[in-house]
Design a protein around this motif. Sequence first.
Motif, PDB file in Angstrom:
ATOM      1  N   LYS A   1       0.837  -1.217   0.000  1.00  0.00           N
ATOM      2  CA  LYS A   1       0.000   0.000   0.000  1.00  0.00           C
ATOM      3  C   LYS A   1       0.866   1.260   0.000  1.00  0.00           C
ATOM      4  O   LYS A   1       0.456   2.284  -0.548  1.00  0.00           O
ATOM      5  CB  LYS A   1      -0.976  -0.016   1.183  1.00  0.00           C
ATOM      6  CG  LYS A   1      -2.084  -1.041   0.966  1.00  0.00           C
ATOM      7  CD  LYS A   1      -3.221  -0.915   1.936  1.00  0.00           C
ATOM      8  CE  LYS A   1      -4.377  -1.820   1.478  1.00  0.00           C
ATOM      9  NZ  LYS A   1      -5.508  -1.820   2.398  1.00  0.00           N
TER      10      LYS A   1
ATOM     11  N   ILE B   1       1.955   1.958  -3.576  1.00  0.00           N
ATOM     12  CA  ILE B   1       0.965   2.575  -4.467  1.00  0.00           C
ATOM     13  C   ILE B   1       0.357   3.840  -3.873  1.00  0.00           C
ATOM     14  O   ILE B   1      -0.544   4.430  -4.455  1.00  0.00           O
ATOM     15  CB  ILE B   1      -0.147   1.582  -4.861  1.00  0.00           C
ATOM     16  CG1 ILE B   1      -0.673   0.869  -3.635  1.00  0.00           C
ATOM     17  CG2 ILE B   1       0.316   0.615  -5.897  1.00  0.00           C
ATOM     18  CD1 ILE B   1      -1.706  -0.184  -3.924  1.00  0.00           C
TER      19      ILE B   1
ATOM     20  N   LEU C   1      -1.374   4.274  -1.039  1.00  0.00           N
ATOM     21  CA  LEU C   1      -2.613   4.210  -0.259  1.00  0.00           C
ATOM     22  C   LEU C   1      -2.329   4.390   1.231  1.00  0.00           C
ATOM     23  O   LEU C   1      -3.220   4.705   2.004  1.00  0.00           O
ATOM     24  CB  LEU C   1      -3.352   2.881  -0.494  1.00  0.00           C
ATOM     25  CG  LEU C   1      -3.970   2.696  -1.872  1.00  0.00           C
ATOM     26  CD1 LEU C   1      -4.618   1.326  -1.997  1.00  0.00           C
ATOM     27  CD2 LEU C   1      -4.999   3.772  -2.189  1.00  0.00           C
TER      28      LEU C   1
ATOM     29  N   MET D   1      -3.787  -2.686 -10.778  1.00  0.00           N
ATOM     30  CA  MET D   1      -3.729  -3.423  -9.514  1.00  0.00           C
ATOM     31  C   MET D   1      -4.804  -4.488  -9.452  1.00  0.00           C
ATOM     32  O   MET D   1      -5.959  -4.255  -9.800  1.00  0.00           O
ATOM     33  CB  MET D   1      -3.895  -2.461  -8.342  1.00  0.00           C
ATOM     34  CG  MET D   1      -4.032  -3.188  -7.026  1.00  0.00           C
ATOM     35  SD  MET D   1      -2.973  -2.536  -5.754  1.00  0.00           S
ATOM     36  CE  MET D   1      -3.276  -3.707  -4.438  1.00  0.00           C
TER      37      MET D   1
ATOM     38  N   PHE E   1      -6.703  -6.707  -6.781  1.00  0.00           N
ATOM     39  CA  PHE E   1      -6.949  -6.757  -5.335  1.00  0.00           C
ATOM     40  C   PHE E   1      -7.234  -8.182  -4.877  1.00  0.00           C
ATOM     41  O   PHE E   1      -7.694  -9.014  -5.656  1.00  0.00           O
ATOM     42  CB  PHE E   1      -8.140  -5.856  -4.985  1.00  0.00           C
ATOM     43  CG  PHE E   1      -7.783  -4.399  -4.983  1.00  0.00           C
ATOM     44  CD1 PHE E   1      -7.438  -3.752  -3.821  1.00  0.00           C
ATOM     45  CD2 PHE E   1      -7.767  -3.682  -6.169  1.00  0.00           C
ATOM     46  CE1 PHE E   1      -7.089  -2.416  -3.816  1.00  0.00           C
ATOM     47  CE2 PHE E   1      -7.426  -2.342  -6.177  1.00  0.00           C
ATOM     48  CZ  PHE E   1      -7.081  -1.715  -4.995  1.00  0.00           C
TER      49      PHE E   1
ATOM     50  N   ASP F   1      -2.272  -8.091  -4.997  1.00  0.00           N
ATOM     51  CA  ASP F   1      -2.355  -8.374  -3.568  1.00  0.00           C
ATOM     52  C   ASP F   1      -2.979  -9.751  -3.388  1.00  0.00           C
ATOM     53  O   ASP F   1      -4.167  -9.932  -3.641  1.00  0.00           O
ATOM     54  CB  ASP F   1      -3.206  -7.293  -2.890  1.00  0.00           C
ATOM     55  CG  ASP F   1      -3.176  -7.427  -1.375  1.00  0.00           C
ATOM     56  OD1 ASP F   1      -2.316  -8.155  -0.851  1.00  0.00           O
ATOM     57  OD2 ASP F   1      -4.015  -6.788  -0.713  1.00  0.00           O
TER      58      ASP F   1
ATOM     59  N   GLU G   1     -12.900  -2.184  -1.061  1.00  0.00           N
ATOM     60  CA  GLU G   1     -11.726  -1.664  -1.780  1.00  0.00           C
ATOM     61  C   GLU G   1     -12.064  -1.115  -3.165  1.00  0.00           C
ATOM     62  O   GLU G   1     -11.173  -0.938  -3.993  1.00  0.00           O
ATOM     63  CB  GLU G   1     -10.631  -2.741  -1.897  1.00  0.00           C
ATOM     64  CG  GLU G   1     -10.072  -3.189  -0.550  1.00  0.00           C
ATOM     65  CD  GLU G   1      -8.949  -4.208  -0.674  1.00  0.00           C
ATOM     66  OE1 GLU G   1      -9.177  -5.219  -1.363  1.00  0.00           O
ATOM     67  OE2 GLU G   1      -7.879  -3.983  -0.107  1.00  0.00           O
TER      68      GLU G   1
ATOM     69  N   ASP H   1     -10.423   2.285  -3.290  1.00  0.00           N
ATOM     70  CA  ASP H   1      -8.973   2.148  -3.501  1.00  0.00           C
ATOM     71  C   ASP H   1      -8.688   1.795  -4.965  1.00  0.00           C
ATOM     72  O   ASP H   1      -7.755   2.320  -5.567  1.00  0.00           O
ATOM     73  CB  ASP H   1      -8.397   1.043  -2.604  1.00  0.00           C
ATOM     74  CG  ASP H   1      -8.308   1.489  -1.150  1.00  0.00           C
ATOM     75  OD1 ASP H   1      -8.459   2.695  -0.897  1.00  0.00           O
ATOM     76  OD2 ASP H   1      -8.097   0.627  -0.280  1.00  0.00           O
TER      77      ASP H   1
ATOM     78  N   ILE I   1      -6.407   4.020  -7.461  1.00  0.00           N
ATOM     79  CA  ILE I   1      -5.210   3.517  -8.135  1.00  0.00           C
ATOM     80  C   ILE I   1      -5.311   3.695  -9.646  1.00  0.00           C
ATOM     81  O   ILE I   1      -4.314   3.889 -10.330  1.00  0.00           O
ATOM     82  CB  ILE I   1      -4.956   2.054  -7.724  1.00  0.00           C
ATOM     83  CG1 ILE I   1      -4.453   2.057  -6.284  1.00  0.00           C
ATOM     84  CG2 ILE I   1      -3.939   1.368  -8.626  1.00  0.00           C
ATOM     85  CD1 ILE I   1      -4.553   0.762  -5.601  1.00  0.00           C
TER      86      ILE I   1
END
Lengths: 253, 235
Positions: free
Chosen positions: A45, A48, A50, A82, A84, A162, B104, B107, B111
Motif C-alpha cells: 500500500k 501505491i 494508499l 492493480m 486486489f 495483492d 476496496e 482504492d 489507483i
Amino acid sequence: MIRVEKIYKQFGDLEVLKDINVEFERGKTNLIIGRSGAGKTVLLKILIGLIIPTSGTVFYDDTDFYKLNKKQIRKLRMEVGMLFQASALFDSYTVEENIRFPLDMFTNFTPAEKSNRVNSCLEKVNLEGVNNRYPSEISGGMQKRVGIARAIVMHPQYLFCDEPNSGLDPKTSILIDQLIRDITRENNITTIINTHDMNSVMEIGENIILLQDGHLVWQGSSGDVLSTDSGIIQNFIFASPFLQRLKKLALEK
Amino acid sequence: MLLGQSLGGPRKLNIYFRETIRHMMDIGIGSVIIVALIAFFIGAVTAVQFSYQLGGTLIPRYYIGYIVRDMTIIELAPTITCLVLAGKVGSNIASEIGGMRQKEHIDAMEIMGVNTASFLILPRVIAGLTMIPLLVFMAAIISIFGAFVASVPIGLFSADEFIKGLGMFYDPYNVFMMFVKSVVFAFILITIPAYQGYNVRGGSIELGNASTAAVVFSNVFILLSDYFIALLLTT
C-alpha cells in the motif's frame, strides 16, 4: 523499475516496517512474502500511495512518488494496474463495464475501440463470452481473471497484485500465476506480488523479498530458495514436514 | 476538504452525466411513493386537526384551506420530506459509499487515477439538488390534495370553503422559501451521508454506525438550518 528507499512505517507505537530498501526490477515478477503481520500489505500500500510512510520514499523509475502533487499522482496512476485480494470489481457493473471503466474515464477511444480492447484483455485471461455477466454471476477464479483484465486494460507499466491466489483452488492458482508472469514478460512491466502461496514463490518468484517483523530479512530468486542456507527462509518456505521431504527429494535429484 | 476535492474538475463529462442520471433515478423516482404517501397523510392530518381546533370558534372554516396551504408550503413539505429523505436517501448513500470503501472499490478507483471524491459525490449532489426540490414541490401539491380528500367527503368543511381558503392571501414568496429550504436541505442530506460513508473504516459495525450518524447528523442539521432560514427569510 520501482525502488524503495529507507521506508519506515509506524502506527502509533507499533513499528510495522523498519528501514526497507529494495529494488523491484522491470520485466520480472517481484514477490513480497512473509508471515501474516510481517508488513507485506502495508509495504504494498505504501508502494501505491494508499498508505503514507512515516519516512523514506518510493521511486517509480526516476520519479519520487512522494514528491508528486495530487494531479501528478493521478497521472502516474494511469500507468499502474492493480489486482486486489478480493478482486474489487464493481458489483453494479457487468464484466465488460468493469474492464472498460478506466477506458471510459481516461481515453477518447470510440465504443468500438473500447470493445476491442476489452475483448483482447478477456482473451488474454482466457475468459471470453462473459462480457454481460455481473461479478456475482461468475466464480472467484473468474473474478480474479476479470480483475487482471481490468488491471492491464490501460497497458500499465507497473502491476501490483495483492494475494492473487487467495481463496483459489491449486489449479486456478497456477493459471493465475502463469498469466501474471506471461503479462509481465510480454509487456516488460514491473510486477509486484504480495503472496503467501509457496507454489507461486517457487513457480514465478524471479525476485523475492522476505519480510519478518517489519524487516527485510532475505532476498533472492526461487532458485536461491532451494540452495540458500538461510534458516529464516528455510523455516518460512519449508514449514511443513511434507515440504521438507519434498525439498530433500528435489536436492537429491 | 472532501467537498473541495469533490468539486475537482470531472475528466469525462459523459461518465459524470451518466452517473448523475442514475442517481437522479434513485433519489427522485425511487422516493416518489414514500414521499407521496407521507405528504398525503400530512395534509390529511393537518386538515383534520385544524378543523378540530377551529371548531366552536368564530374563525371561518375556509381558513383551514389557507392554513393547510401555507403550513405545507412553508414548513411541512420541505422539512418533513427532507427528514424522511435523510433516512431513506441518506442512509443509502452512506452505506453504498461505505460499502465501496470496505470492498476496496474506492482504492481500486484511486489507483486507476480517478478523483473518487468527485466521481462518487458530485453526481449525487447534482442529482439531489435537482430532484429533491421537485419531490418537495410534489409533496406540497399532494399534501394539499390529501387535506381535501380526507376532509371534504366526511363533511369537516365544504369543497368551496377549502378552495376559497386556498386562494386567500397567496404570496409567491412562500413558494420561493420552500425552494430555498429544499435546496439547502438537499445539500445537507447528500453531503453529510457521503462524508460519513467515504470516511468509514473497519467492518460492518462501523458501516452501521456511519449510516446511523449520517441520518442523525443530517436530521439535526436540517432542523438547525430550517430555523436559520426561517429567521433569514422572514425577519
